[in-house]
Motif scaffolding. Structure first.
Motif, PDB file in Angstrom:
ATOM      1  N   VAL A  32       3.725  -1.240   3.665  1.00 27.16           N
ATOM      2  CA  VAL A  32       3.379   0.186   3.263  1.00 27.16           C
ATOM      3  C   VAL A  32       4.662   1.008   2.911  1.00 27.16           C
ATOM      4  N   ILE A  33       4.567   1.627   1.893  1.00 32.45           N
ATOM      5  CA  ILE A  33       5.429   2.804   1.406  1.00 32.45           C
ATOM      6  C   ILE A  33       4.776   4.043   1.758  1.00 32.45           C
ATOM      7  N   ALA A  34       5.392   5.046   2.444  1.00 35.51           N
ATOM      8  CA  ALA A  34       4.717   6.237   2.749  1.00 35.51           C
ATOM      9  C   ALA A  34       5.566   7.378   1.970  1.00 35.51           C
ATOM     10  N   THR A  35       4.779   8.522   1.608  1.00 37.29           N
ATOM     11  CA  THR A  35       5.522   9.575   0.967  1.00 37.29           C
ATOM     12  C   THR A  35       5.638  10.881   1.956  1.00 37.29           C
ATOM     13  N   THR A  36       6.383  11.610   2.144  1.00 35.39           N
ATOM     14  CA  THR A  36       6.603  12.839   2.813  1.00 35.39           C
ATOM     15  C   THR A  36       7.542  13.919   2.079  1.00 35.39           C
ATOM     16  N   GLY A  37       7.002  15.193   2.563  1.00 33.69           N
ATOM     17  CA  GLY A  37       7.958  16.194   2.041  1.00 33.69           C
ATOM     18  C   GLY A  37       8.648  16.819   3.076  1.00 33.69           C
ATOM     19  N   ARG A  38       9.071  16.092   4.222  1.00 34.80           N
ATOM     20  CA  ARG A  38       9.435  16.513   5.363  1.00 34.80           C
ATOM     21  C   ARG A  38      10.576  15.752   6.127  1.00 34.80           C
ATOM     22  N   ALA A  39      11.854  15.962   5.991  1.00 40.25           N
ATOM     23  CA  ALA A  39      12.764  15.092   6.385  1.00 40.25           C
ATOM     24  C   ALA A  39      12.581  14.785   7.981  1.00 40.25           C
ATOM     25  N   ASP A  40      12.013  15.605   8.747  1.00 39.62           N
ATOM     26  CA  ASP A  40      11.705  15.413  10.296  1.00 39.62           C
ATOM     27  C   ASP A  40      10.592  14.306  10.548  1.00 39.62           C
ATOM     28  N   VAL A  56       0.637  -1.202  -0.003  1.00 38.06           N
ATOM     29  CA  VAL A  56       0.017   0.261   0.042  1.00 38.06           C
ATOM     30  C   VAL A  56       0.950   1.194   0.126  1.00 38.06           C
ATOM     31  N   LEU A  57       0.453   2.151  -0.978  1.00 34.48           N
ATOM     32  CA  LEU A  57       1.055   3.516  -1.000  1.00 34.48           C
ATOM     33  C   LEU A  57       0.330   4.518  -0.294  1.00 34.48           C
ATOM     34  N   THR A  58       0.862   5.352   0.873  1.00 33.62           N
ATOM     35  CA  THR A  58       0.181   6.297   1.424  1.00 33.62           C
ATOM     36  C   THR A  58       0.778   7.500   1.216  1.00 33.62           C
ATOM     37  N   LEU A  59       0.182   8.783   0.894  1.00 31.93           N
ATOM     38  CA  LEU A  59       0.772   9.824   0.819  1.00 31.93           C
ATOM     39  C   LEU A  59       0.666  10.976   1.707  1.00 31.93           C
ATOM     40  N   GLY A  60       1.763  11.421   2.150  1.00 31.53           N
ATOM     41  CA  GLY A  60       1.800  12.608   3.222  1.00 31.53           C
ATOM     42  C   GLY A  60       1.422  11.995   4.459  1.00 31.53           C
ATOM     43  N   SER A  61       1.303  12.978   5.599  1.00 29.21           N
ATOM     44  CA  SER A  61       1.018  12.678   6.968  1.00 29.21           C
ATOM     45  C   SER A  61      -0.170  13.349   7.618  1.00 29.21           C
ATOM     46  N   GLY A  62      -1.051  13.418   6.711  1.00 31.48           N
ATOM     47  CA  GLY A  62      -2.365  13.878   7.171  1.00 31.48           C
ATOM     48  C   GLY A  62      -3.091  12.803   8.111  1.00 31.48           C
ATOM     49  N   VAL A  82       8.807   4.631  -6.045  1.00 36.07           N
ATOM     50  CA  VAL A  82       7.932   3.756  -5.778  1.00 36.07           C
ATOM     51  C   VAL A  82       8.080   2.362  -6.543  1.00 36.07           C
ATOM     52  N   ARG A  83       8.252   2.513  -7.980  1.00 39.40           N
ATOM     53  CA  ARG A  83       8.241   1.440  -8.902  1.00 39.40           C
ATOM     54  C   ARG A  83       9.493   0.712  -8.453  1.00 39.40           C
ATOM     55  N   GLU A  84      10.746   1.321  -8.215  1.00 35.84           N
ATOM     56  CA  GLU A  84      12.056   0.775  -7.786  1.00 35.84           C
ATOM     57  C   GLU A  84      11.549  -0.165  -6.534  1.00 35.84           C
ATOM     58  N   LEU A  85      11.136   0.508  -5.541  1.00 34.75           N
ATOM     59  CA  LEU A  85      10.998  -0.441  -4.197  1.00 34.75           C
ATOM     60  C   LEU A  85      10.051  -1.508  -4.341  1.00 34.75           C
ATOM     61  N   THR A  86       9.363  -1.726  -5.423  1.00 39.31           N
ATOM     62  CA  THR A  86       8.377  -2.675  -5.740  1.00 39.31           C
ATOM     63  C   THR A  86       9.024  -3.591  -6.881  1.00 39.31           C
ATOM     64  N   GLU A 109       8.982   1.700   4.182  1.00 36.81           N
ATOM     65  CA  GLU A 109       9.808   2.477   3.150  1.00 36.81           C
ATOM     66  C   GLU A 109       9.249   4.035   3.186  1.00 36.81           C
ATOM     67  N   VAL A 110       9.969   4.845   3.130  1.00 33.24           N
ATOM     68  CA  VAL A 110       9.514   6.114   3.173  1.00 33.24           C
ATOM     69  C   VAL A 110      10.219   6.907   2.028  1.00 33.24           C
TER      70      VAL A 110
END
Length: 330
Positions: free
Chosen positions: A182-190, A159-165, A216-220, A202-203
């Motif tokens: 789960v692969i998650a994305t974020t725009g903030r290193a912290d 599953v891919l989730t986008l951001g941290s809302g 994401v493709r590379e991670l899968t 994976e983030v």
């Protein structure tokens, strides 16, 4: 609340709480929580009707203090939350289900809410009122995104989730409970480590890697993810990330941007795109069973007192929280 006036349109008023009519219940609200929907309501940008001077906020939890005649499902002392769409009990969403709390119906930012009995859901016993108040919009939306298509997430899928809302954090937590990677994305290193601590395998930082779908493709191993929970309106990259016969749950666009989609990309992805509109009472109940069974705890960023409701909205709007922002009524 004055619709379209933004946060400055919030105002405090005093009314005598009315007695419940037949089939209605009075709930002493202990806590409410904010979601992006609430900002849209204040800005006059919400897609559904909003009545003038509405009591805002769809998400809240509290204690039943009085019931009208004919009420059988709850009794005084019960700890409950309310569904965002009170008449959507089960099955597909219909036009008749459009009335919603904090929109065309008064919401939960009040000391006492009078609600239809059918709208109420018992809250998991291990949750506080503040934690339970996070569930009706963000959590049910995430649950619907992962399970509401008739197939649902299966163990071993990705599953891919986008951001941290709020929706994305619940989707991450639920996906892990359901046995997914789960692969998650974020725009903030912290926030990268915080997502990993919550269970992300994976983030990907989309500021460091603007073409995050390639990562994401590379991670899968080039196959793509089985499911995307898209809260950002980045449908093109979501479709480039998803596997053939995969599923993109389209929740909305927190940026307000609605980019066009090349129809050839839809055919190339051979995936399903499903718009997600929160969820029914039946989905809420099913989700709560899973939350209770695993003693899952929602992520809360900060709690504000009722008197500082406007400050809570401003913090949510500009503070980039990690987790839900709560307004405690009691």
């Amino acid at each position: 609340m004055t619709t379209g006036a933004g946060i400055d349109g919030l105002s405090l008023r005093s009314d005598e709480p009315r007695s419940p009519a037949p089939g209605e219940v009075v709930v002493a609200v202990h806590a409410t929580s904010l979601s992006f929907r609430e900002l849209l309501v204040l800005r006059g940008q919400y897609v559904l009707p909003v009545k003038p001077d509405v009591i805002p906020i769809s998400d809240g939890a509290g204690e039943v203090v009085a019931v009208g005649t004919g009420v059988r499902r709850v009794r005084p002392g019960d700890q409950v939350a309310a569904t965002l769409f009170p008449s959507w009990l089960d099955g597909p969403f219909r036009p008749s289900h459009l009335p919603q709390l904090g929109g065309s119906l008064d919401g939960m930012l009040t000391e006492f809410a009078v609600l239809p009995e059918a709208a109420l859901v018992p809250i998991p016993e291990h949750l506080s009122y503040a934690e339970a108040a996070t569930l009706p919009c963000a959590a049910v939306t995430a649950w619907n995104a992962l399970t509401g298509d008739g197939r649902g997430v299966r163990r071993g899928q990705t599953v891919l989730t986008l951001g941290s809302g709020g929706v994305s954090l619940f989707a991450l937590q639920f996906a892990k409970l359901l046995g997914a990677r789960v692969i998650a994305t974020t725009g903030r290193a912290d926030k990268e480590q915080r997502l990993r601590d919550l269970g992300a395998d994976e983030v990907v930082n989309y500021r460091d890697v603007p073409d995050w779908h390639i990562a994401v493709r590379e991670l899968t191993a080039g196959q793509g993810v089985d499911r995307v929970v898209d809260v950002a309106g980045t449908l093109e990259q979501s479709l480039r990330s998803v596997a053939i016969d995969g599923h993109v749950a389209f929740v909305g666009s927190v940026t307000g941007a609605w980019p066009s989609i090349d129809p050839r990309l839809l055919f190339g992805a051979a995936a399903t795109i499903r718009a997600v509109t929160v969820g029914s009472r039946a989905q809420f109940v099913e989700m709560n069973h899973t939350i209770a069974a695993h003693h899952l705890k929602p992520v809360i960023d900060r709690v504000f007192p009722f008197e500082e409701a406007a400050a809570a909205y401003r913090y949510y709007e500009s503070g980039n929280p990690f987790g839900k922002v709560i307004i405690a009524t009691r």
